[in-house]
Structure formats: structure tokens, C-alpha cells
Design a protein around this motif. Structure first.
Motif, short mmCIF file in Angstrom:
data_model
loop_
_atom_site.label_atom_id
_atom_site.label_comp_id
_atom_site.label_asym_id
_atom_site.label_seq_id
_atom_site.Cartn_x
_atom_site.Cartn_y
_atom_site.Cartn_z
N TYR A 1 59.32 89.26 31.10
CA TYR A 1 59.53 88.75 29.75
C TYR A 1 59.90 89.90 28.81
O TYR A 1 59.35 91.00 28.93
CB TYR A 1 58.26 88.11 29.20
CG TYR A 1 57.86 86.85 29.91
CD1 TYR A 1 58.36 85.62 29.49
CD2 TYR A 1 56.96 86.88 30.97
CE1 TYR A 1 57.99 84.45 30.13
CE2 TYR A 1 56.59 85.71 31.61
CZ TYR A 1 57.10 84.51 31.20
OH TYR A 1 56.74 83.36 31.83
N ARG B 1 60.72 85.90 25.85
CA ARG B 1 61.74 85.18 26.62
C ARG B 1 61.74 85.67 28.06
O ARG B 1 61.75 86.88 28.30
CB ARG B 1 63.12 85.38 26.01
CG ARG B 1 63.26 84.75 24.63
CD ARG B 1 64.63 85.01 24.07
NE ARG B 1 64.82 86.45 23.95
CZ ARG B 1 65.20 87.06 22.83
NH1 ARG B 1 65.43 86.37 21.75
NH2 ARG B 1 65.37 88.37 22.81
N ARG C 1 65.92 76.92 20.58
CA ARG C 1 66.67 76.90 21.84
C ARG C 1 68.08 76.40 21.62
O ARG C 1 68.29 75.45 20.89
CB ARG C 1 65.98 76.01 22.86
CG ARG C 1 64.65 76.55 23.30
CD ARG C 1 63.94 75.66 24.28
NE ARG C 1 64.80 74.86 25.10
CZ ARG C 1 64.50 73.66 25.54
NH1 ARG C 1 63.36 73.12 25.24
NH2 ARG C 1 65.34 72.98 26.29
N ASP D 1 69.76 76.49 27.00
CA ASP D 1 68.56 77.22 27.36
C ASP D 1 67.60 76.33 28.15
O ASP D 1 67.44 75.16 27.85
CB ASP D 1 67.82 77.71 26.12
CG ASP D 1 68.54 78.85 25.43
OD1 ASP D 1 69.41 79.45 26.07
OD2 ASP D 1 68.22 79.12 24.27
N ASP E 1 69.01 84.29 27.02
CA ASP E 1 67.77 83.55 26.79
C ASP E 1 67.59 82.56 27.92
O ASP E 1 68.33 81.61 28.03
CB ASP E 1 67.83 82.79 25.46
CG ASP E 1 67.81 83.74 24.28
OD1 ASP E 1 67.51 84.92 24.50
OD2 ASP E 1 68.12 83.28 23.17
N ALA F 1 60.99 81.05 27.52
CA ALA F 1 60.13 81.76 26.58
C ALA F 1 58.69 81.55 26.95
O ALA F 1 58.36 80.62 27.66
CB ALA F 1 60.40 81.27 25.16
#
Length: 181
Positions: A101, A106, A147, A151, A177, A180
Motif C-alpha cells: 500500500y 491505496r 474512486r 478503480d 489506483d 484502498a
């Protein structure tokens, strides 16, 4: 998730504390997990700006303590996941699974199976360059997500992943991305 030392429940977002994060899903009975653990422990000691969470999947505190003591592993930030919920939520079909991450929470990359030092270095390099998020204490819940339509869904505490999501995510190109905290 439960803190190994103290037994306090914690979310993945709270454990991240606004820094890039490597989350390793493992178990003491898993041979490949045991193989990569010393290399990950050394990386945790070396990488002060990147958090390393070692999330044990389904074992008791005493089993984890016995393994860490027997192997002489000086791990910080060990979490227990008694129901192995994080692995299921991440779409992991086996162990070890390692999730990467950025500081904004993300998901940037994932790896199923044993990581070697070169593969780990390749995944840490982009995290090192990511700016650290401002930390104002642990959030009560994950922040709302912004988003784009392309995504994927956010990772674990917000909603469950569909089966096989990690495999598809693993095959996607690095960057962008892709999820998350």
C-alpha cells in the motif's frame, strides 16, 4: 485484527498510520511463509519509512509466540487475524500473500507466494518515493473513497472482495489506483 502485544482490536487503516505499508499474511505451519520470513524481518528493521505488518492467519497467540521465539525473529507490528478474515477479504487463495500500500492507503501491488529479496526491492522502490500522508491519529473508520469508475473496490474493512480478485489484481500492471485501505 488484533494487536499481538496487548490484544487491542485494530483496523488496517489504523495500523498503517499514514505511511506506506507492506502487509504479509502468514502462518507458522506454512513452509513458504517460514522461508521468506527472515528476509521480511530484515527489511522491516532496515526500512524505517515503510511499515511492515505481519498478519498471522488463524493461529493462537501462543502458537505465534512459540514460532517467533523459536526462530528468533524480532518482528514489530505483528497482528492476529483469528478468523483469517483479511486473507479472504483480499481474495488470497493461499499463503504467503503480501500486499503493498502507498501512504494514501491505496493498494499498489500484491504477491502470492514466496518473495525473494529482488522482488521485494522492486515493490518497495515505488513506495519509498511516495509522500507520507499527514497523520492526525488513528481514524475511527476508513475515509470515504474517491474512486474513478475503473478503480476496483477498496480493501478489507469497507467491503468483501469477490473470489479471485487478488489473482486478477496481481496480473494487472503496477501503479495507478488499484484499491484502498
Amino acid at each position: 485484527l488484533i494487536e499481538f502485544n496487548g490484544g487491542t482490536p485494530v483496523t488496517l487503516a489504523q495500523a498503517a498510520r499514514g505511511r506506506p505499508l507492506v502487509v504479509n499474511l502468514w502462518a507458522s505451519w506454512c513452509g513458504p511463509c517460514r522461508q521468506e520470513m527472515p528476509m521480511l524481518a530484515a527489511a522491516q528493521q532496515r526500512e524505517s519509512a515503510i511499515g511492515f505488518l505481519f498478519v498471522n492467519q488463524g493461529e493462537s497467540r501462543s502458537a505465534v509466540q512459540a514460532y517467533l521465539t523459536d526462530q528468533g525473529l524480532p518482528l514489530r507490528e505483528v497482528l492476529l487475524d483469528p478468523a483469517s478474515a483479511l486473507g479472504r477479504a483480499a481474495g488470497s487463495r493461499g499463503m504467503p500473500t503480501t500486499l503493498f500500500y502507498d501512504a494514501q492507503g491505496r493498494l499498489r501491488d500484491s504477491h502470492m507466494g514466496v518473495l525473494n529479496a529482488a522482488a521485494l526491492e522492486g515493490r518497495l522502490r515505488p513506495l519509498r518515493g511516495a509522500p507520507r500522508a499527514a497523520h492526525r491519529g488513528p481514524p475511527a473508520a476508513l475515509p470515504p473513497l474517491r474512486r474513478r469508475p475503473a478503480d476496483p473496490a477498496p480493501l478489507p474493512e469497507l467491503r468483501q472482495r469477490r473470489p479471485g480478485a487478488l489473482r486478477a489484481r496481481h496480473a494487472a500492471p503496477r501503479g495507478g489506483d488499484r484499491g484502498a485501505l
